[in-house]
Design an enzyme around this catalytic site. Structure first.
Site, PDB file in Angstrom:
ATOM      1  N   ARG A 243      40.048 -20.261 -78.575  1.00 23.63           N
ATOM      2  CA  ARG A 243      40.600 -21.177 -77.581  1.00 23.63           C
ATOM      3  C   ARG A 243      39.942 -22.538 -77.763  1.00 23.63           C
ATOM      4  O   ARG A 243      38.716 -22.612 -77.941  1.00 23.63           O
ATOM      5  CB  ARG A 243      40.323 -20.686 -76.153  1.00 23.63           C
ATOM      6  CG  ARG A 243      41.225 -19.600 -75.651  1.00 23.63           C
ATOM      7  CD  ARG A 243      42.675 -20.078 -75.459  1.00 23.63           C
ATOM      8  NE  ARG A 243      43.530 -19.006 -74.984  1.00 23.63           N
ATOM      9  CZ  ARG A 243      44.187 -18.137 -75.763  1.00 23.63           C
ATOM     10  NH1 ARG A 243      44.108 -18.221 -77.072  1.00 23.63           N
ATOM     11  NH2 ARG A 243      44.965 -17.197 -75.225  1.00 23.63           N
ATOM     12  N   GLU A 272      46.403 -28.122 -75.387  1.00 23.66           N
ATOM     13  CA  GLU A 272      47.646 -27.824 -76.115  1.00 23.66           C
ATOM     14  C   GLU A 272      48.859 -28.157 -75.258  1.00 23.66           C
ATOM     15  O   GLU A 272      48.827 -27.910 -74.045  1.00 23.66           O
ATOM     16  CB  GLU A 272      47.671 -26.339 -76.491  1.00 23.66           C
ATOM     17  CG  GLU A 272      46.623 -26.014 -77.532  1.00 23.66           C
ATOM     18  CD  GLU A 272      46.610 -24.544 -77.927  1.00 23.66           C
ATOM     19  OE1 GLU A 272      47.581 -23.819 -77.626  1.00 23.66           O
ATOM     20  OE2 GLU A 272      45.627 -24.135 -78.542  1.00 23.66           O
ATOM     21  N   HIS A 290      48.509 -23.149 -83.208  1.00 29.81           N
ATOM     22  CA  HIS A 290      48.215 -21.901 -82.478  1.00 29.81           C
ATOM     23  C   HIS A 290      49.062 -20.752 -83.047  1.00 29.81           C
ATOM     24  O   HIS A 290      49.891 -20.167 -82.345  1.00 29.81           O
ATOM     25  CB  HIS A 290      48.470 -22.084 -80.975  1.00 29.81           C
ATOM     26  CG  HIS A 290      47.829 -21.019 -80.136  1.00 29.81           C
ATOM     27  ND1 HIS A 290      47.338 -21.243 -78.873  1.00 29.81           N
ATOM     28  CD2 HIS A 290      47.595 -19.693 -80.372  1.00 29.81           C
ATOM     29  CE1 HIS A 290      46.841 -20.120 -78.367  1.00 29.81           C
ATOM     30  NE2 HIS A 290      46.988 -19.161 -79.275  1.00 29.81           N
TER      31      HIS A 290
HETATM   32  C1  8YV Z   1      49.023 -15.444 -78.609  1.00 29.86           C
HETATM   33  C2  8YV Z   1      46.527 -15.737 -78.272  1.00 29.86           C
HETATM   34  O1  8YV Z   1      49.966 -15.804 -79.538  1.00 29.86           O
HETATM   35  O2  8YV Z   1      46.781 -13.520 -77.495  1.00 29.86           O
HETATM   36  C3  8YV Z   1      46.210 -14.572 -77.408  1.00 29.86           C
HETATM   37  O3  8YV Z   1      45.285 -14.721 -76.591  1.00 29.86           O
HETATM   38  O4  8YV Z   1      45.841 -16.673 -78.299  1.00 29.86           O
HETATM   39  C4  8YV Z   1      47.706 -15.860 -79.166  1.00 29.86           C
HETATM   40  O5  8YV Z   1      47.403 -15.335 -80.401  1.00 29.86           O
HETATM   41  C5  8YV Z   1      49.366 -16.092 -77.310  1.00 29.86           C
HETATM   42  O6  8YV Z   1      48.304 -16.183 -76.463  1.00 29.86           O
HETATM   43  C6  8YV Z   1      50.452 -15.336 -76.589  1.00 29.86           C
HETATM   44  O7  8YV Z   1      50.442 -15.579 -75.212  1.00 29.86           O
END
Ligand code: 8YV
Length: 329
Positions: A243, A272, A290
């Site tokens: 993140r 983002e 992402h």
């Molecule tokens: C996802 C991610 O694509 O799962 C997670 O926490 O960061 C990503 O890889 C995204 O969050 C889907 O909501």
């Protein structure tokens, strides 16, 4: 939940196979246009739904949850991280929250490795050179990067994804170091020949490559603060597939511009979809939108997990991937 066919509102377009199965099992409102919901639309959703299926692009904050109706019993997040959901407010309202762990581990670790290689071996720069038409041919001293074999990799957050990164990195000849709230099981440590650093300060000051693999929580917000980033060695590379909020993006940008950190591979950003425009000007930075877990396979398995969580909950059982109540508070 009123019946065992709950009304589930899904905030983004999911793979067809998942949407089809959801239509069979639940009363479902899909977002086939895939337009992110405005906060007004999110309020409308929490007022109507029995189950909300959000993603990382939905900010389910205290203000939104304060307007939810009593029928909202479950937030079945499509994704691992739940930092976009105000868990304290959800808990106050007795709302269960689930996520989709495990199924995106390997894909995210693959992309972490790809970013490490891309930054150290100047992959994106080389690709840009080819497309520019300016390549003058081979030269012994052009496009020199650095070998990653034999270097030290410091993993911040040694959960499933951190361990999957470590396994891959060992195959590339990196030695494994990690910082985590707790030491991992001695068997895993031995398998990975991993060195545990209780002090994050000390670890970041000694690594050649640093990979951020911890979740974003209040405790990890700006874990890589300006002070800590200052400890990073000038020849080191930093990659983040976790993140954006874990790193102070402005401070990192300043250090990269000043040549005080050699390079960065970033899949995630603090605000983002905005990215610090100064990052875009830098050749020693590889930027991705992402997409670390973006494989069709992982998206389908994430959807399967969402379905299982909703179905189990609707049938009156504890859903398998419950983070609230429990895991976080
Ligand atoms: C996802 C991610 O694509 O799962 C997670 O926490 O960061 C990503 O890889 C995204 O969050 C889907 O909501």
């Amino acid at each position: 939940m009123s019946s065992n066919k709950p009304l589930a509102i899904v905030t983004r377009k999911l793979p067809d196979v998942i949407e089809t199965r959801m239509m069979e099992l639940f009363d479902v409102r899909l977002n086939v246009e895939d337009m992110p919901l405005s906060s007004e639309q999110l309020v409308e959703a929490v007022k109507t739904a029995d189950v909300l299926v959000p993603t990382v692009t939905d900010r389910i904050d205290a203000r939104i949850l304060s307007q939810s109706n009593a029928n909202l019993r479950l937030i079945a997040n499509f994704g691992n991280g739940v930092d976009h959901i105000d868990l304290a407010s959800a808990r106050e309202r007795g709302i269960t929250v689930t996520n989709t762990p495990g199924v995106l581990t390997e894909d995210t670790a693959d992309m972490t490795m790809a970013l490490i290689l891309a930054v150290a071996r100047r992959l994106a720069e080389g690709e840009r050179l080819m497309r520019s038409g300016d390549w003058k041919g081979w030269s012994p001293t052009s496009m020199l990067g650095h070998r990653i074999g034999g270097k030290r990799l410091g993993i911040i957050g040694m959960g499933q994804i951190g361990q999957a990164v470590a396994r891959r990195a060992r195959g590339f000849g990196l030695s494994i170091h990690y910082h985590n709230r707790n030491k991992v099981h001695p068997e895993i440590e031995a398998e990975l020949e991993a060195t545990y650093w209780e002090s994050l300060d000390q670890m970041v000051a000694r690594m050649d490559v640093i990979s951020v693999n911890c979740p974003h929580t209040p405790a990890t917000y700006h874990l890589l603060s300006p002070r800590r980033l200052d400890l990073v060695q000038p020849h080191a590379y930093l990659v983040n597939t976790s993140r954006g909020e874990v790193i102070d993006e402005n401070a990192l940008t300043r250090l990269l511009r000043a040549g005080r950190v050699a390079g960065a591979g970033l899949d995630v950003f603090e605000h983002e979809p905005a990215v610090n425009p100064k990052l875009m000007e830098l050749d020693n930075v590889v930027l991705l939108p992402h997409m670390a877990s973006a494989t069709l396979e992982s998206r389908i398995e994430m959807g399967e997990k969402v379905i299982i969580n909703i179905k189990t909950f609707a049938d009156g059982h504890v859903p398998p991937d419950r983070v609230l109540p429990g895991q976080y508070m």
